[in-house]
Design a protein around this motif. Structure first.
Motif, PDB file in Angstrom:
ATOM      1  N   TYR A 127      32.496 -15.127  80.129  1.00  0.00           N
ATOM      2  CA  TYR A 127      32.093 -16.316  79.362  1.00  0.00           C
ATOM      3  C   TYR A 127      31.165 -15.903  78.212  1.00  0.00           C
ATOM      4  O   TYR A 127      31.340 -16.350  77.064  1.00  0.00           O
ATOM      5  N   THR A 128      30.193 -15.057  78.517  1.00  0.00           N
ATOM      6  CA  THR A 128      29.242 -14.615  77.500  1.00  0.00           C
ATOM      7  C   THR A 128      29.931 -13.837  76.394  1.00  0.00           C
ATOM      8  O   THR A 128      29.635 -14.023  75.202  1.00  0.00           O
ATOM      9  N   THR A 131      31.762 -16.313  74.141  1.00  0.00           N
ATOM     10  CA  THR A 131      30.863 -17.101  73.291  1.00  0.00           C
ATOM     11  C   THR A 131      30.219 -16.257  72.201  1.00  0.00           C
ATOM     12  O   THR A 131      30.011 -16.734  71.079  1.00  0.00           O
ATOM     13  N   LEU A 430      31.636 -23.019  85.126  1.00  0.00           N
ATOM     14  CA  LEU A 430      31.863 -21.915  84.199  1.00  0.00           C
ATOM     15  C   LEU A 430      33.343 -21.652  83.934  1.00  0.00           C
ATOM     16  O   LEU A 430      33.684 -21.025  82.932  1.00  0.00           O
ATOM     17  N   THR A 431      34.217 -22.131  84.809  1.00  0.00           N
ATOM     18  CA  THR A 431      35.662 -21.934  84.607  1.00  0.00           C
ATOM     19  C   THR A 431      36.311 -23.239  84.120  1.00  0.00           C
ATOM     20  O   THR A 431      36.593 -23.397  82.933  1.00  0.00           O
ATOM     21  N   THR A 434      34.329 -25.042  81.364  1.00  0.00           N
ATOM     22  CA  THR A 434      34.455 -24.409  80.049  1.00  0.00           C
ATOM     23  C   THR A 434      35.799 -24.731  79.400  1.00  0.00           C
ATOM     24  O   THR A 434      35.866 -25.046  78.205  1.00  0.00           O
TER      25      THR A 434
END
Length: 520
Positions: A127-128, A131, A430-431, A434
Motif C-alpha cells: 500500500y505504501t 501511494t 487496507l485491501t 483501498t
C-alpha cells in the motif's frame, strides 16, 4: 535547448547551483559510514535537518506553481492546507512520533506489523509503495513537468525523465543523509528567492494597501462560504483532517526524517520547526499569485502566475536563480519519495520475506535498484495524470490525495487509539477499503458519461465520507471478529517532554490561532 525565459547569465547561475548541490551531496555521502544505513542516516538527524527535510518534501511544485495559481484565482484561502497542518504535525510530535521512536522501527509498515502482525505489515508495505509512486512521484513529476514544459517546450515524459535522473542520483549517492543535508541548502535558497519575489511584487503594485485595493475583498479570508466551488469551508474543516493524519503522521516520505532523529527531543523540535516553516507557505507561495492578479489580471492561464511574475519582475540572472530554486523543490520532494520507496520495499519486502540475512551492502544495492524501477513507473503515471481535465492544478493534487488518505488514516488512528481494533479489521480496510476508495476516486476524476450530469460533493467532503464509512466498517469487523492472538499498542519513548519543546509548541499554537482570527 532554447528558452525564452532563460538568457546566458541565467544558464550560468543554474549550472553553478547544480555544481554546489553536487558538492554538498558528495560531502554528505562521504560523512556516512561506508556500510551505514542508507535510509535513516544512521539516526543522526538534528532538529534543523528534520524541519527542513519535512518542509522540503512538502514544498514541492504544488506549493509554488500550484499555490500561486490558487492565489491568483481565490486569494489566500488555499493556505488552509498549510496552516491547518500544524494540528497534525503536533499529533506526529506527541502521539505517533514517540511510539515510532520507542519501537525502533525503520518503516511504518514495520510499526503496523508490531501492532497487527506480519500480514498487516505485508499489505501496508505494498500500500505504501503504491501511494508513494502515485501521490509523491507521479504528482510531483506532473507539476514539475508543467514547469519544464512551460520553460523549455518539451514533452511531459521528457521533462519527468530529466527531473527523475537528477533526484535519483542524489538518492542513490548518499540516501537520506545526502537528501537531508542538501535540503537545508535548498530550502534556505528557496526562502530568500521567494521573499525577494514578494518584496519586488509589492513594490511594483504600490505597497500592501494598494494590493488590498486591487484584489477582491474575499481574497483575504481563510474560510469561504459553502457555495464556493473550489474552497468551501465545511469540506475543508471535515476533509482536511483525514488527509492531515495520513500526510503528516503515517506517510513514509514525510515521517522518515523523524524516524532518523537523534533523539525524541530532536524529533519534536524538528516537527515544531516544520510548523513554523509552514506559516511561510502563504507569504512565499500564495501571495505571488495574488500579486500576479493585481499586476496581470488578464492572464489566461492561472497555472502560469508564478512564472509570469518571474519573467516580468526579475532581471536576467535572477531568473536563472528562480529556476534553480524551482528545480530544488522538485529534486527535494522526488528525492525524499524515492528514498522512502526504496526503504519500504527493501526492508519490508526484500529483507523480511526473501533475504533476512542480507548484508548492509546488499540492502543498499537493492535499495538503489528499486529507486530506478520506481522512477520508471512514475513516468507512466505522470503522463496519465496529465490527461485529467476540469480541475485547477492545486485541486488536482489535493483531490488525488483525498482518495488515497482515508484507509491509512483510519487504520493508524484506530490502531493507536483503540486497543480492540483487530488484525482482520485493519487488513479489510487496507485491501477492500483501498480498492473501494480508489474506485470512487477514478469515477470522480475520470467520470463516465452517466455521471457527468450528477453534481457530486466536493472532493474533500467525499474524503470525509469515505473515512466515516471505513471507520464504521473497522468498528463492526473488530467487534465481530474472534481473534485469539491480541497485539498490544506499541509503547512510546519513556522520557519526559522537554520544557523547551513545550514552550515552542505552545507559542506555535498561539500564533496559528491568532493568524486564523486575523484573517477571518
Amino acid at each position: 535547448m532554447e528558452s525564452h525565459y532563460m538568457q546566458g547569465l541565467d544558464w550560468i547561475i543554474l549550472a553553478t547551483y547544480f555544481v554546489i548541490l553536487l558538492v554538498i551531496g558528495i560531502w554528505a555521502s562521504s560523512k556516512s559510514k561506508k556500510e551505514g544505513n542508507l535510509f535513516l542516516a544512521e539516526r543522526s538527524l538534528r532538529w534543523h535537518h528534520i524541519g527542513f527535510s519535512m518542509w522540503g518534501t512538502n514544498v514541492g511544485p504544488s506549493m509554488l506553481i500550484a499555490s500561486a495559481s490558487a492565489g491568483f484565482t481565490s486569494g489566500i484561502v488555499s493556505g488552509n492546507y498549510a496552516w491547518y497542518a500544524f494540528v497534525f504535525i503536533a499529533l506526529l510530535a506527541f502521539v505517533f512520533g514517540p511510539r515510532y521512536l520507542g519501537s525502533g522501527i525503520q518503516t511504518l509498515p514495520e510499526f503496523m506489523g508490531l501492532r497487527f502482525g506480519q500480514s498487516t505489515r505485508n499489505i501496508l508495505a505494498w500500500y505504501t509503495i503504491v501511494t508513494i509512486v502515485i501521490s509523491w512521484l507521479a504528482l510531483t513529476l506532473f507539476a514539475g513537468g508543467i514547469l519544464i514544459r512551460q520553460v523549455f517546450d518539451i514533452p511531459m515524459w521528457m521533462s519527468a525523465l530529466v527531473l527523475l535522473a537528477i533526484s535519483a542520483f542524489f538518492t542513490m549517492l548518499g540516501g537520506l543523509k545526502a537528501i537531508a543535508y542538501t535540503n537545508v541548502y535548498q530550502m534556505i535558497l528557496l526562502i530568500v528567492v521567494s521573499a525577494v519575489l514578494v518584496i519586488v511584487g509589492l513594490h511594483k503594485v504600490g505597497g500592501v494597501a494598494a494590493l488590498i485595493d486591487k484584489v477582491p475583498s474575499d481574497y483575504w479570508v481563510m474560510f469561504k462560504p459553502n457555495s464556493d466551488e473550489a474552497f468551501p469551508w465545511l469540506p475543508i474543516i471535515l476533509g482536511y483532517p483525514v488527509m492531515g493524519v495520513w500526510f503528516w503522521c503515517t506517510d513514509q516520505s514525510m515521517v522518515q526524517p523523524v524516524l532518523a532523529a537523534r533523539s525524541m527531543k530532536e524529533g519534536q523540535l524538528g516537527t515544531n520547526f516544520t510548523g513554523w516553516l509552514k506559516i511561510l507557505d502563504v507569504a512565499l507561495y500564495i501571495i505571488p499569485g495574488v500579486l500576479c492578479f493585481a499586476l496581470f489580471p488578464t492572464l489566461d492561464n492561472p497555472d502560469e502566475a508564478y512564472l509570469t511574475m518571474v519573467e516580468n519582475l526579475f532581471p536576467v540572472g535572477m531568473v536563472g536563480l528562480v529556476f534553480a530554486v524551482l528545480t530544488a523543490c522538485l529534486v527535494s520532494t522526488i528525492g525524499s519519495a524515492l528514498n522512502a520507496l526504496s526503504t519500504v520495499f527493501t526492508m519490508d519486502i526484500y529483507v523480511k520475506k526473501f533475504n533476512p540475512n542480507a548484508s548492509q551492502r546488499r540492502i543498499n544495492y537493492v535499495g538503489r535498484i528499486v529507486t530506478v524501477v520506481g522512477a520508471s513507473i512514475a513516468i507512466v503515471l505522470t503522463v496519465a495524470i496529465d490527461s485529467i481535465k476540469g480541475l485547477n492544478l492545486f485541486n488536482v493534487f489535493q483531490s488525488v490525495l483525498g482518495f488515497i488518505a482515508p484507509p491509512m488514516a483510519a487504520v493508524f488512528l484506530f490502531g493507536v487509539f483503540w486497543k480492540r481494533t483487530t488484525t482482520m479489521a485493519a487488513n479489510v480496510i487496507l485491501t477492500a477499503g483501498t480498492v473501494f476508495c480508489l474506485a470512487v476516486g477514478v469515477l470522480y476524476l475520470w467520470p463516465p458519461e452517466w455521471l457527468l450530469g450528477i453534481k457530486l460533493p466536493h472532493f474533500m467532503l467525499m474524503s470525509f465520507y469515505l473515512f466515516v464509512i471505513l471507520s464504521l466498517v473497522m468498528v463492526v469487523v473488530s467487534l465481530m471478529s474472534r481473534e485469539k492472538k491480541v497485539y498490544a499498542i506499541p509503547e512510546p519513548v519513556r522520557e519526559p517532554i522537554s520544557k523547551q519543546v513545550v514552550i515552542l509548541w505552545t507559542l506555535l499554537a498561539a500564533v496559528m490561532i491568532g493568524l486564523y482570527i486575523f484573517f477571518n
